[in-house]
Design an enzyme around this catalytic site. Structure first.
Site, PDB file in Angstrom:
ATOM      1  N   ARG A 139       1.015  -0.899   0.256  1.00  0.00           N
ATOM      2  CA  ARG A 139       0.672  -0.008  -0.024  1.00  0.00           C
ATOM      3  C   ARG A 139       1.230   1.211  -0.429  1.00  0.00           C
ATOM      4  NH1 ARG A 139      -4.231   0.357   4.838  1.00  0.00           N
ATOM      5  NH2 ARG A 139      -4.044   2.005   4.557  1.00  0.00           N
ATOM      6  N   ASP A 164       7.298 -22.366   7.177  1.00  0.00           N
ATOM      7  CA  ASP A 164       7.527 -22.657   8.179  1.00  0.00           C
ATOM      8  C   ASP A 164       9.089 -21.864   8.174  1.00  0.00           C
ATOM      9  OD1 ASP A 164       9.043 -23.548  10.992  1.00  0.00           O
ATOM     10  OD2 ASP A 164       6.734 -23.948  11.780  1.00  0.00           O
ATOM     11  N   HIS A 165       9.409 -20.825   8.508  1.00  0.00           N
ATOM     12  CA  HIS A 165      11.012 -20.564   8.662  1.00  0.00           C
ATOM     13  C   HIS A 165      11.928 -21.979   9.304  1.00  0.00           C
ATOM     14  CE1 HIS A 165      11.297 -18.483  12.223  1.00  0.00           C
ATOM     15  NE2 HIS A 165      12.620 -18.654  12.261  1.00  0.00           N
ATOM     16  N   LYS A 191      16.149 -24.259   8.632  1.00  0.00           N
ATOM     17  CA  LYS A 191      17.383 -24.453   9.258  1.00  0.00           C
ATOM     18  C   LYS A 191      17.578 -26.123   8.869  1.00  0.00           C
ATOM     19  CE  LYS A 191      15.329 -21.368  12.361  1.00  0.00           C
ATOM     20  NZ  LYS A 191      15.878 -20.265  13.505  1.00  0.00           N
ATOM     21  N   HIS A 241       6.846 -24.009  14.681  1.00  0.00           N
ATOM     22  CA  HIS A 241       8.112 -23.931  14.502  1.00  0.00           C
ATOM     23  C   HIS A 241       8.372 -25.943  15.451  1.00  0.00           C
ATOM     24  CE1 HIS A 241       8.413 -20.630  12.323  1.00  0.00           C
ATOM     25  NE2 HIS A 241       8.804 -19.693  14.583  1.00  0.00           N
TER      26      HIS A 241
HETATM   27  C1  BG6 Z   1       8.738 -16.420  14.377  1.00  0.00           C
HETATM   28  C2  BG6 Z   1       8.166 -15.565  15.301  1.00  0.00           C
HETATM   29  O1  BG6 Z   1       8.309 -17.541  13.858  1.00  0.00           O
HETATM   30  O2  BG6 Z   1      10.001 -16.810  15.106  1.00  0.00           O
HETATM   31  C3  BG6 Z   1       9.164 -14.867  17.245  1.00  0.00           C
HETATM   32  O3  BG6 Z   1       7.277 -14.357  14.966  1.00  0.00           O
HETATM   33  C4  BG6 Z   1      10.216 -15.119  17.147  1.00  0.00           C
HETATM   34  O4  BG6 Z   1       8.623 -14.410  17.660  1.00  0.00           O
HETATM   35  C5  BG6 Z   1      11.293 -16.396  15.848  1.00  0.00           C
HETATM   36  O5  BG6 Z   1      11.465 -14.963  17.454  1.00  0.00           O
HETATM   37  C6  BG6 Z   1      12.172 -17.300  16.459  1.00  0.00           C
HETATM   38  O6  BG6 Z   1      12.974 -17.388  14.811  1.00  0.00           O
HETATM   39  P1  BG6 Z   1      14.062 -17.834  15.456  1.00  0.00           P
HETATM   40  O7  BG6 Z   1      14.832 -18.370  13.784  1.00  0.00           O
HETATM   41  O8  BG6 Z   1      14.829 -16.782  15.941  1.00  0.00           O
HETATM   42  O9  BG6 Z   1      14.069 -18.655  16.368  1.00  0.00           O
END
Ligand code: BG6
Length: 509
Positions: free
Chosen positions: A47, A183-184, A188, A246
């Site tokens: 936006r 989901d990051h 890893k 996670h």
């Molecule tokens: C995110 C959360 O998905 O993951 C955050 O929203 C958190 O609150 C983060 O700090 C943690 O990720 P990592 O990779 O630093 O363990």
């Protein structure tokens, strides 16, 4: 790696935090490593009123700050910035998507992308449905010759019913195999290595079951607070923010059966089965099985830390948890009766994520350990971050007369394997999506299943104000009440440190 086809990525929410902190740096790294295809462009959509030149300037600034004074980097940043484009639209209004279509058609011509396009939803989640509608209203969800994929950031829903609603809506606009729910944690290296450790070695798997494992402990501790995200976090809390996604992903990888092959369908089927086997938490049992906490103000080494309730965007009487510890059981043949203890929290003493397999003691006790225990305390620690690696703890004879036994550590550090820094999770996940590999993305049924696990807890907390939320001073290991979850005498949570092998000693905030 497959040769990547020419393609375009359209990032919705391009003026937001995730774009500048994670997505653009990840794409820049792929560019530096020459992993992007020859025809590639990035279209930012948001936006905020900016033109392409201003967007480029902003991203260049961010990349320069991130990369410090690495030599030659300025030239690379400038070359990369030529790939960036920007348009501003009213994202909430599906009617404004004709502008997106026009720009995509223009870029497709310039970069010869043959219709291949990824849409990345990095906006507030309330906009996901209208963006999907906007894209399909302009027939951008399908392409006759190329492919179209959509990446959806977390949070994916805020409970089971909203996750189902979002899934249903997305499935009206895209097919399941076009949807990449990110989901990051799955990006890893060390998380993927859980599967490699288990299934590429003959020595661990025979012990990896209820006959030899006493319990499993999963910790994801952070030594930061909510960092300006109070508005979002106060509606979320640790259970939604970390556990539903996670940490349950970590549970699935540590508990899954070997897949028939390293293929997205086979792996995702096995991880789903784990989630389906998690014993539902009875709402009446929530108080006993789940402990929640919230950080209070404290002073550590002369520095004052505000309480959670003093954070911007957080209500002064907020009952949102910044810490949660819970006990789960997986009712299947491998894990029947083995407790899984999971905890996560903000403002704990250190940043660390690890999985710990605690093995059962020997059936007959012959030796007395120096620590006074008669039990071996065999642990396999899989360190996800930082100081990534693996630590095995076992008893050894102390040299000298008699049989004095001491716990020793055998460790492996990822840093010894390669000089290269571990790639950021987003690099891996973006690259996988570009290649059409969905293995490390969550399928719709798994997302819904993981919400089924946490939903009773959320409902119990909502409906019963008598369930306590315990305060813990920022910088400590959370409320002491979490200790009673581990019912075994002489057993506690581990107190890991930033360095893998320094566990059990004092860690700084
Ligand atoms: C995110 C959360 O998905 O993951 C955050 O929203 C958190 O609150 C983060 O700090 C943690 O990720 P990592 O990779 O630093 O363990």
């Amino acid at each position: 790696m497959k040769v990547l086809e020419n393609q375009l990525i359209v990032i919705f929410g391009a003026s937001g935090d995730l774009t500048k902190r994670k997505l653009i740096p990840a794409l820049f790294e792929l560019f530096r490593k020459k992993l992007l295809p020859s025809g590639y462009a990035i279209l930012g959509v948001s936006r905020t009123l900016l033109n392409t030149g201003q967007f480029r300037e902003k991203m260049i600034g961010e990349l320069q700050v991130n990369s410090g004074d690495q030599s030659g980097i300025t030239g690379e940043i400038t070359a990369f910035s030529d790939l960036l484009h920007y348009i501003s639209i009213e994202t909430a209004d599906p009617g404004s998507f004709s502008k997106v279509k026009e720009k995509i058609l223009e870029l497709e011509g310039t970069y010869q992308t043959n219709g291949n396009c990824i849409f990345y939803l990095s906006t507030p989640p309330g906009l996901y449905e209208s963006i999907a509608t906007g894209l399909s209203s302009q027939a951008l969800n399908i392409h006759q010759s190329g492919w179209r994929r959509i990446i959806v950031e977390k949070p994916f829903g805020s409970n089971l019913s909203s996750a189902k609603k979002l899934n249903n809506h997305l499935l009206k606009c895209f097919h399941e195999d076009q949807i990449y729910r990110i989901d990051h944690y799955l990006g890893k290296e060390t998380v993927q290595n859980v599967m490699v450790t288990r299934f590429s070695n003959g020595i661990f798997e025979p012990l990896w079951n209820r006959n030899y494992v006493h319990h499993i402990e999963i910790t994801s501790a952070e030594n930061i607070g909510v960092e300006g995200r109070g508005g979002y976090y106060d509606k979320s809390g640790a259970l939604r923010d970390m556990v539903q996604n996670h940490l349950l992903q970590l549970v699935t990888l540590v508990a899954m059966e070997p897949p028939t092959q390293i293929h997205s369908l086979a792996i995702r089927n096995e991880t789903l089965k784990v989630l389906q086997s998690v014993r539902p938490i009875d709402m009446q049992e929530v108080e006993k099985q789940v402990i929640r906490g919230q950080y209070t103000s404290s002073t550590m080494r002369g520095k004052k830390y505000n309480s959670y309730r003093e954070e911007p965007g957080v209500g002064h009487d907020s009952r949102t948890e910044t810490y949660v510890a819970l006990k789960l059981f997986i009712d299947n043949w491998r894990w029947g009766g083995v407790p899984f203890y999971i905890r996560t929290g903000k403002y704990l003493p250190t940043k660390v994520t690890e999985l710990v397999i605690h093995f059962k003691p020997t059936p007959h006790r012959l030796f007395c350990f120096d620590s006074g225990r008669f039990n071996s305390d065999n642990q396999l620690v899989i360190r996800i971050q930082p100081d990534e690696g693996i630590l095995l703890k076992f008893g050894m004879k102390v040299p000298g007369s008699g049989f004095s036994v001491q716990d020793v550590n055998m460790d492996f550090h990822y840093a010894d394997l390669s000089q290269d820094a571990l790639p950021e999770a987003y690099q891996r996940l973006l690259l996988d999506c570009m290649q059409g590999d969905a293995t490390l993305f969550t399928r719709g049924d798994a997302i819904e299943q993981s919400w089924k696990i946490v939903d009773p807890v959320l409902s119990a907390w909502d409906s019963n104000p008598d369930i306590p939320i315990y305060g813990y001073p920022a910088g400590t290991w959370g409320p002491q009440q979490a200790d009673i979850l581990i019912e075994e005498p002489d057993m506690t949570w581990r107190y890991p440190c930033k360095n893998l092998t320094d566990d059990g000693i004092y860690c700084e905030l």
